[in-house]
Design an enzyme around this catalytic site. Structure first.
Site, PDB file in Angstrom:
ATOM      1  N   ARG A  42      52.331 -19.686 -27.444  1.00 31.22           N
ATOM      2  CA  ARG A  42      53.352 -19.797 -26.406  1.00 31.22           C
ATOM      3  C   ARG A  42      52.787 -19.590 -24.992  1.00 31.22           C
ATOM      4  O   ARG A  42      53.275 -20.157 -24.026  1.00 31.22           O
ATOM      5  CB  ARG A  42      54.462 -18.764 -26.692  1.00 31.22           C
ATOM      6  CG  ARG A  42      55.677 -18.879 -25.797  1.00 31.22           C
ATOM      7  CD  ARG A  42      56.795 -17.968 -26.299  1.00 31.22           C
ATOM      8  NE  ARG A  42      57.720 -17.618 -25.246  1.00 31.22           N
ATOM      9  CZ  ARG A  42      58.818 -18.307 -24.923  1.00 31.22           C
ATOM     10  NH1 ARG A  42      59.143 -19.382 -25.599  1.00 31.22           N
ATOM     11  NH2 ARG A  42      59.593 -17.916 -23.939  1.00 31.22           N
ATOM     12  N   THR A  67      63.352 -23.407 -16.577  1.00 30.53           N
ATOM     13  CA  THR A  67      62.866 -22.220 -17.292  1.00 30.53           C
ATOM     14  C   THR A  67      62.472 -22.573 -18.719  1.00 30.53           C
ATOM     15  O   THR A  67      63.033 -23.493 -19.320  1.00 30.53           O
ATOM     16  CB  THR A  67      63.964 -21.126 -17.369  1.00 30.53           C
ATOM     17  OG1 THR A  67      65.162 -21.722 -17.884  1.00 30.53           O
ATOM     18  CG2 THR A  67      64.248 -20.509 -16.025  1.00 30.53           C
ATOM     19  N   ILE A  68      61.499 -21.828 -19.226  1.00 30.09           N
ATOM     20  CA  ILE A  68      61.159 -21.925 -20.655  1.00 30.09           C
ATOM     21  C   ILE A  68      62.138 -20.996 -21.368  1.00 30.09           C
ATOM     22  O   ILE A  68      62.331 -19.851 -20.965  1.00 30.09           O
ATOM     23  CB  ILE A  68      59.689 -21.528 -20.943  1.00 30.09           C
ATOM     24  CG1 ILE A  68      59.377 -21.560 -22.453  1.00 30.09           C
ATOM     25  CG2 ILE A  68      59.320 -20.177 -20.350  1.00 30.09           C
ATOM     26  CD1 ILE A  68      57.895 -21.314 -22.795  1.00 30.09           C
ATOM     27  N   SER A  69      62.796 -21.513 -22.400  1.00 28.51           N
ATOM     28  CA  SER A  69      63.768 -20.709 -23.144  1.00 28.51           C
ATOM     29  C   SER A  69      63.072 -19.519 -23.801  1.00 28.51           C
ATOM     30  O   SER A  69      61.899 -19.597 -24.172  1.00 28.51           O
ATOM     31  CB  SER A  69      64.439 -21.560 -24.215  1.00 28.51           C
ATOM     32  OG  SER A  69      65.089 -22.663 -23.621  1.00 28.51           O
ATOM     33  N   SER A  70      63.801 -18.425 -23.962  1.00 29.39           N
ATOM     34  CA  SER A  70      63.225 -17.219 -24.579  1.00 29.39           C
ATOM     35  C   SER A  70      62.883 -17.508 -26.041  1.00 29.39           C
ATOM     36  O   SER A  70      63.459 -18.401 -26.664  1.00 29.39           O
ATOM     37  CB  SER A  70      64.233 -16.082 -24.503  1.00 29.39           C
ATOM     38  OG  SER A  70      65.296 -16.332 -25.407  1.00 29.39           O
TER      39      SER A  70
END
Ligand code: SAH
Length: 220
Positions: A42, A67-70
């Site tokens: 990641r 944004t990159i998702s959590s």
């Protein structure tokens, strides 16, 4: 796999396994999804300055206001999409940095992913090529239109929020297929739509927080 941020490459496998353990305690039970997320580094999907935070349970900025998702959101949406059955042809709207795309590529035969921001997609394309993931097809377009030339899909995932699912996406979902997406305005919820011969059934799930689904494309 080539690891771009070599500095933390050494510890990333261990950190990743801790992330997987955390997802388990948070209720993610699908081992296929957990294995997929354990295999994808990641930290190479975010800017180097944020790489050390890549395995925390947070969404992070990825440029162009996106944004990159959590990890939890990626796991949860993947689990809902799979519903304990194999995936063959998946459509993703909102490629972003490509992390969810890479995870999907581990759990589906083929992944088609659409992103509206050209320069963001260009970087993502290079990153996914470096990872040598071959069952992904990326397209720079408005995902609200879907991908008629390849449809239908047994699963559709939307990584941006809207008030209603665009009609082409509903049409391009195969009978027996399912769609996972966030829906709402101020208050957003994760939703699942299943298509049967009788029509579409929608289930509303937990509250979430996504960037908006926007129409049109950005070239530069
Ligand atoms: N799964 C991605 C999520 C990125 S955020 C990740 O973890 O990196 C949502 C993405 O959806 C953004 O990159 C945004 O540009 C994209 N998006 C928004 N509306 C879109 C549309 N109509 N078509 C394609 N992509 C869209």
């Amino acid at each position: 796999m080539s690891v771009k941020h070599s500095g933390i490459g050494m510890t990333s496998q261990r950190t990743r396994m801790r992330m997987i353990e955390r997802l388990r305690t948070q209720g993610i039970a699908d081992e296929i999804v957990l294995t997929a997320m354990g295999a994808i580094p990641r930290h190479i999907f975010v800017e180097e300055a944020l790489a050390s935070r890549a395995y925390e349970d947070v969404s992070l900025p990825i440029n162009y206001g996106q944004t990159i998702s959590s990890p939890w959101i990626v796991a949860r949406m993947s689990e809902l999409l799979r519903a304990n059955s194999g995936l063959s042809k998946v459509l993703e709207i909102g490629t972003g940095c490509g992390y969810q795309t890479a995870v999907l590529a581990q759990i589906a035969k083929k992944v088609y992913s659409i992103e509206r921001i050209g320069p963001l997609l260009t970087r993502t394309r290079i990153r996914l090529q470096e990872l040598q993931i071959r069952n992904i097809h990326l397209k720079h377009a408005d995902g609200m239109l879907g991908l008629a030339e390849v449809s239908s899909f047994d699963a559709i995932i939307i990584a941006a929020v809207m008030t209603h699912v665009p009609a082409p996406l509903l049409e391009q979902l195969e009978i027996g297929g399912r769609m996972v997406f966030p829906k709402g305005t101020q208050k957003q919820n994760l939703c699942v739509i299943e298509r049967t011969v009788q029509g579409y059934t929608e289930t509303v799930l937990e509250e979430v927080n996504f960037v908006p689904l926007l129409s049109g494309v950005i070239k530069k």
